[in-house]
Design an enzyme around this catalytic site. Structure first.
Site, PDB file in Angstrom:
ATOM      1  N   ARG A 170       0.849  -1.190   0.000  1.00 47.29           N
ATOM      2  CA  ARG A 170       0.000   0.000   0.000  1.00 47.29           C
ATOM      3  C   ARG A 170       0.890   1.247   0.000  1.00 47.29           C
ATOM      4  O   ARG A 170       1.895   1.289   0.716  1.00 47.29           O
ATOM      5  CB  ARG A 170      -0.885   0.067   1.243  1.00 47.29           C
ATOM      6  CG  ARG A 170      -1.867  -1.069   1.438  1.00 47.29           C
ATOM      7  CD  ARG A 170      -2.559  -0.935   2.778  1.00 47.29           C
ATOM      8  NE  ARG A 170      -3.372  -2.083   3.132  1.00 47.29           N
ATOM      9  CZ  ARG A 170      -3.776  -2.336   4.378  1.00 47.29           C
ATOM     10  NH1 ARG A 170      -3.429  -1.513   5.369  1.00 47.29           N
ATOM     11  NH2 ARG A 170      -4.512  -3.401   4.632  1.00 47.29           N
ATOM     12  N   HIS A 186       2.564  -3.057   5.310  1.00 48.25           N
ATOM     13  CA  HIS A 186       2.057  -2.961   3.942  1.00 48.25           C
ATOM     14  C   HIS A 186       2.782  -1.849   3.184  1.00 48.25           C
ATOM     15  O   HIS A 186       2.939  -1.924   1.966  1.00 48.25           O
ATOM     16  CB  HIS A 186       0.552  -2.676   3.953  1.00 48.25           C
ATOM     17  CG  HIS A 186      -0.282  -3.825   4.420  1.00 48.25           C
ATOM     18  ND1 HIS A 186      -0.515  -4.936   3.644  1.00 48.25           N
ATOM     19  CD2 HIS A 186      -0.941  -4.038   5.588  1.00 48.25           C
ATOM     20  CE1 HIS A 186      -1.283  -5.790   4.307  1.00 48.25           C
ATOM     21  NE2 HIS A 186      -1.564  -5.264   5.486  1.00 48.25           N
ATOM     22  N   ASP A 193      -2.217  -9.752   3.794  1.00 46.38           N
ATOM     23  CA  ASP A 193      -3.428 -10.157   4.499  1.00 46.38           C
ATOM     24  C   ASP A 193      -4.060 -11.322   3.767  1.00 46.38           C
ATOM     25  O   ASP A 193      -4.122 -11.336   2.519  1.00 46.38           O
ATOM     26  CB  ASP A 193      -4.433  -9.002   4.577  1.00 46.38           C
ATOM     27  CG  ASP A 193      -3.967  -7.878   5.494  1.00 46.38           C
ATOM     28  OD1 ASP A 193      -3.025  -8.110   6.287  1.00 46.38           O
ATOM     29  OD2 ASP A 193      -4.552  -6.780   5.426  1.00 46.38           O
ATOM     30  N   TYR A 220      -6.267 -10.492  18.140  1.00 44.77           N
ATOM     31  CA  TYR A 220      -5.515  -9.247  18.092  1.00 44.77           C
ATOM     32  C   TYR A 220      -6.432  -8.179  17.500  1.00 44.77           C
ATOM     33  O   TYR A 220      -7.172  -8.444  16.551  1.00 44.77           O
ATOM     34  CB  TYR A 220      -4.255  -9.393  17.245  1.00 44.77           C
ATOM     35  CG  TYR A 220      -3.387  -8.147  17.221  1.00 44.77           C
ATOM     36  CD1 TYR A 220      -2.605  -7.819  18.315  1.00 44.77           C
ATOM     37  CD2 TYR A 220      -3.385  -7.303  16.119  1.00 44.77           C
ATOM     38  CE1 TYR A 220      -1.816  -6.665  18.309  1.00 44.77           C
ATOM     39  CE2 TYR A 220      -2.599  -6.153  16.095  1.00 44.77           C
ATOM     40  CZ  TYR A 220      -1.815  -5.842  17.207  1.00 44.77           C
ATOM     41  OH  TYR A 220      -1.060  -4.700  17.190  1.00 44.77           O
ATOM     42  N   HIS A 223      -8.091  -7.878  13.806  1.00 39.66           N
ATOM     43  CA  HIS A 223      -7.623  -9.001  12.983  1.00 39.66           C
ATOM     44  C   HIS A 223      -8.447 -10.274  13.174  1.00 39.66           C
ATOM     45  O   HIS A 223      -7.955 -11.376  12.914  1.00 39.66           O
ATOM     46  CB  HIS A 223      -6.148  -9.284  13.276  1.00 39.66           C
ATOM     47  CG  HIS A 223      -5.228  -8.238  12.738  1.00 39.66           C
ATOM     48  ND1 HIS A 223      -5.122  -6.997  13.307  1.00 39.66           N
ATOM     49  CD2 HIS A 223      -4.389  -8.237  11.660  1.00 39.66           C
ATOM     50  CE1 HIS A 223      -4.245  -6.273  12.625  1.00 39.66           C
ATOM     51  NE2 HIS A 223      -3.799  -6.993  11.624  1.00 39.66           N
ATOM     52  N   ASP A 225     -10.972 -10.939  11.332  1.00 32.84           N
ATOM     53  CA  ASP A 225     -11.515 -11.308  10.031  1.00 32.84           C
ATOM     54  C   ASP A 225     -10.445 -11.587   8.982  1.00 32.84           C
ATOM     55  O   ASP A 225     -10.739 -11.720   7.794  1.00 32.84           O
ATOM     56  CB  ASP A 225     -12.458 -10.226   9.520  1.00 32.84           C
ATOM     57  CG  ASP A 225     -11.762  -8.877   9.330  1.00 32.84           C
ATOM     58  OD1 ASP A 225     -10.602  -8.738   9.768  1.00 32.84           O
ATOM     59  OD2 ASP A 225     -12.394  -7.970   8.755  1.00 32.84           O
ATOM     60  N   HIS A 226      -9.186 -11.675   9.410  1.00 30.35           N
ATOM     61  CA  HIS A 226      -8.123 -12.024   8.466  1.00 30.35           C
ATOM     62  C   HIS A 226      -6.855 -12.395   9.228  1.00 30.35           C
ATOM     63  O   HIS A 226      -6.729 -12.136  10.422  1.00 30.35           O
ATOM     64  CB  HIS A 226      -7.832 -10.872   7.502  1.00 30.35           C
ATOM     65  CG  HIS A 226      -7.210  -9.662   8.137  1.00 30.35           C
ATOM     66  ND1 HIS A 226      -7.920  -8.746   8.882  1.00 30.35           N
ATOM     67  CD2 HIS A 226      -5.922  -9.217   8.150  1.00 30.35           C
ATOM     68  CE1 HIS A 226      -7.116  -7.782   9.310  1.00 30.35           C
ATOM     69  NE2 HIS A 226      -5.885  -8.051   8.877  1.00 30.35           N
ATOM     70  N   HIS A 228      -2.722 -11.768   9.148  1.00 31.77           N
ATOM     71  CA  HIS A 228      -1.747 -10.814   8.617  1.00 31.77           C
ATOM     72  C   HIS A 228      -0.348 -11.371   8.827  1.00 31.77           C
ATOM     73  O   HIS A 228       0.035 -11.743   9.946  1.00 31.77           O
ATOM     74  CB  HIS A 228      -1.883  -9.466   9.334  1.00 31.77           C
ATOM     75  CG  HIS A 228      -0.762  -8.510   9.045  1.00 31.77           C
ATOM     76  ND1 HIS A 228      -0.761  -7.704   7.929  1.00 31.77           N
ATOM     77  CD2 HIS A 228       0.383  -8.238   9.720  1.00 31.77           C
ATOM     78  CE1 HIS A 228       0.346  -6.966   7.940  1.00 31.77           C
ATOM     79  NE2 HIS A 228       1.052  -7.277   9.004  1.00 31.77           N
TER      80      HIS A 228
END
Length: 244
Positions: A170, A186, A193, A220, A223, A225-226, A228
């Site tokens: 990003r 990122h 992710d 955490y 986090h 939903d994914h 990292h």
């Protein structure tokens, strides 16, 4: 996968043509030329760009909690990573990178040197230039390449189950729009992710063996939903719901 199928077909045509002409073709070399070809056996004490290229490909095999240095020096850590790579694919596991090891790498990489199951495009949904982050565009892209090879190792360890990436590099603008941390990895091109299956806990637990110094997951903040995964100078693992 289409690119891979085309390369395999071209290789078979080349081998067939050479056979008709009475020449000898070394299997595994022709389809590697679009990326990188090793021309010597590598072992402890070797150094150079060919060692560095090998280290990128085996970066996902450093062992639990370790990170392999990409420095072009074939030391004990590189030999151990090569051994684990060889074991993972059922090769003779001696820590020496010879033709058998290189042929397996050739089979795992595309012409742009990415592993066959991951692409630069999915590592950068922000822009096409890799600019605007915390490092130069070339460094961000290089970091992403190492990350992809770590993902390839993780994918294989999880039974060759597909991994779904949702975010990679990003720029500062993209990171701000996503609500990312001001120090997000990122921005460096090595933050990744993952969503979908396997479960987030399966991913983060296994990732501890594949060269990721930053592992964040369920439990955490932000986090659940994914998963990292990233590189950083010191270890930071936190996925309390997964026992990490």
């Amino acid at each position: 996968m289409f690119r891979r199928a085309v390369r395999v077909l071209l290789t078979l045509v080349m081998i067939g043509s050479a056979a008709l002409a009475g020449t000898v073709v070394t299997a595994g070399t022709a389809h590697a030329d679009g990326c990188y070809t090793w021309n010597r056996t590598l072992s402890q004490g070797s150094s150079g760009e060919d060692v560095r290229q090998l280290q990128i490909r085996v970066a996902g095999y450093p062992g639990y909690g370790a990170v392999l240095a990409i420095d072009g020096e074939y030391g004990p850590a590189t030999a151990a990573a090569v051994t684990r790579f060889q074991q993972a694919y059922g090769l003779g596991a001696d820590g020496v990178a010879g033709q058998q090891t290189f042929n397996k790498i050739y089979a795992l990489q595309d012409n742009d040197c990415t592993p066959i199951h991951f692409t630069y495009g999915e590592m950068n949904r922000c822009n096409t230039s890799w600019t605007g982050g915390a490092v130069s565009a070339s460094q961000a892209r290089a970091n992403a390449l190492v990350g992809m090879w770590k993902l390839e190792a993780l994918r294989h360890a999880l039974g060759d189950r597909p991994l779904t990436t949702s975010s990679g590099f990003r720029s500062y603008a993209c990171n701000n729009a996503a609500g990312g941390s001001a120090t997000s990895r990122h921005l460096y091109g090595d933050g990744i992710d993952l969503t979908g299956t396997p479960t987030f806990c399966q991913i983060v637990r296994q990732a501890r063996y594949h060269g990721f110094n930053e592992i964040l997951g369920p439990g955490y903040v932000g986090h659940d939903d994914h998963a990292h995964l990233a590189h950083r100078s010191s270890r930071f693992w936190s996925a309390p719901s997964c026992g990490i």
